[in-house]
Scaffold this motif. Structure first.
Motif, PDB file in Angstrom:
ATOM      1  N   ARG A   1       0.846  -1.187   0.000  1.00 59.41           N
ATOM      2  CA  ARG A   1       0.000   0.000   0.000  1.00 59.41           C
ATOM      3  C   ARG A   1       0.881   1.236   0.000  1.00 59.41           C
ATOM      4  N   GLU A   2       0.270   2.341  -0.348  1.00 56.61           N
ATOM      5  CA  GLU A   2       1.008   3.594  -0.377  1.00 56.61           C
ATOM      6  C   GLU A   2       1.554   3.888   1.018  1.00 56.61           C
ATOM      7  N   GLY A   3       2.810   4.290   1.095  1.00 54.47           N
ATOM      8  CA  GLY A   3       3.424   4.589   2.384  1.00 54.47           C
ATOM      9  C   GLY A   3       4.179   3.408   2.958  1.00 54.47           C
ATOM     10  N   ASP A   4       3.965   2.218   2.401  1.00 53.91           N
ATOM     11  CA  ASP A   4       4.701   1.050   2.865  1.00 53.91           C
ATOM     12  C   ASP A   4       6.192   1.217   2.569  1.00 53.91           C
ATOM     13  N   ILE A   5       7.005   0.607   3.418  1.00 57.03           N
ATOM     14  CA  ILE A   5       8.445   0.621   3.195  1.00 57.03           C
ATOM     15  C   ILE A   5       8.817  -0.680   2.504  1.00 57.03           C
ATOM     16  N   VAL A   6       9.466  -0.580   1.352  1.00 58.17           N
ATOM     17  CA  VAL A   6       9.888  -1.763   0.617  1.00 58.17           C
ATOM     18  C   VAL A   6      11.385  -1.930   0.859  1.00 58.17           C
ATOM     19  N   PHE A   7      11.787  -3.128   1.257  1.00 58.36           N
ATOM     20  CA  PHE A   7      13.201  -3.359   1.554  1.00 58.36           C
ATOM     21  C   PHE A   7      13.558  -4.796   1.206  1.00 58.36           C
TER      22      PHE A   7
END
Ligand SMILES: [Zn+2]
Length: 155
Positions: free
Chosen positions: A15-21
């Motif tokens: 979702r928007e605002g999620d941190i992808v790592f």
């Protein structure tokens, strides 16, 4: 709180605002809600504890202070109404002036603070340079002493 697996075929999980790592061990791409920043979470694939990166704090959301739109003056022949509108416009102008003055003062305070910080850093750098110089002098003396000892030592 757990990280979601981020398969290329179910991107809808992010979702928007999620941190992808990514897992530094196995390279698994994961996503977690923004509140998970800085947490240790187990990798969904290899179970290794991975720290969720904290988004760059230097790029905060730009917030423009709320400002009401300027009242519009519509002279309609009624002098009382026109005076009321002019009063409203004047009050609005005064509010804007107060706001701008407050903003300017805050900026001046901030500038003074940064200047103090800069001076403190400059002083500290000078101290460090002096300390390094003293250390260098000591090393030089030790070097000279060692050379003397070596040359004086009977072979
Ligand atoms: Zn992993």
């Amino acid at each position: 709180m757990s990280a979601n697996s981020n398969h290329s075929n179910d991107m809808t999980e992010i979702r928007e605002g999620d941190i992808v790592f990514e897992c530094p061990d196995c390279g698994k791409s994961m996503a977690i809600e923004a509140a998970g920043a800085g947490l240790m979470v187990p990798c969904v694939t290899c179970n290794r504890q991975v720290q969720v990166p904290i988004p760059d704090a230097n790029t905060p959301e730009v917030r423009i202070p709320g400002r009401a739109s300027a009242p519009v003056i519509h002279p309609n022949g009624d002098p009382h109404e026109t005076i009321r509108q002019l009063d409203a416009a004047l009050a609005y102008a005064n509010e804007q002036t107060d706001r701008l003055v407050a903003e300017k003062e805050a900026l001046q305070e901030r500038r003074a603070f940064l200047e103090q910080l800069r001076m403190a850093h400059t002083e500290r750098l000078q101290q460090l340079a002096n300390e390094v110089q003293q250390m260098q002098d000591t090393l030089d003396r030790i070097g000279i002493l060692l050379t003397e000892i070596r040359t004086e030592r009977p072979m």
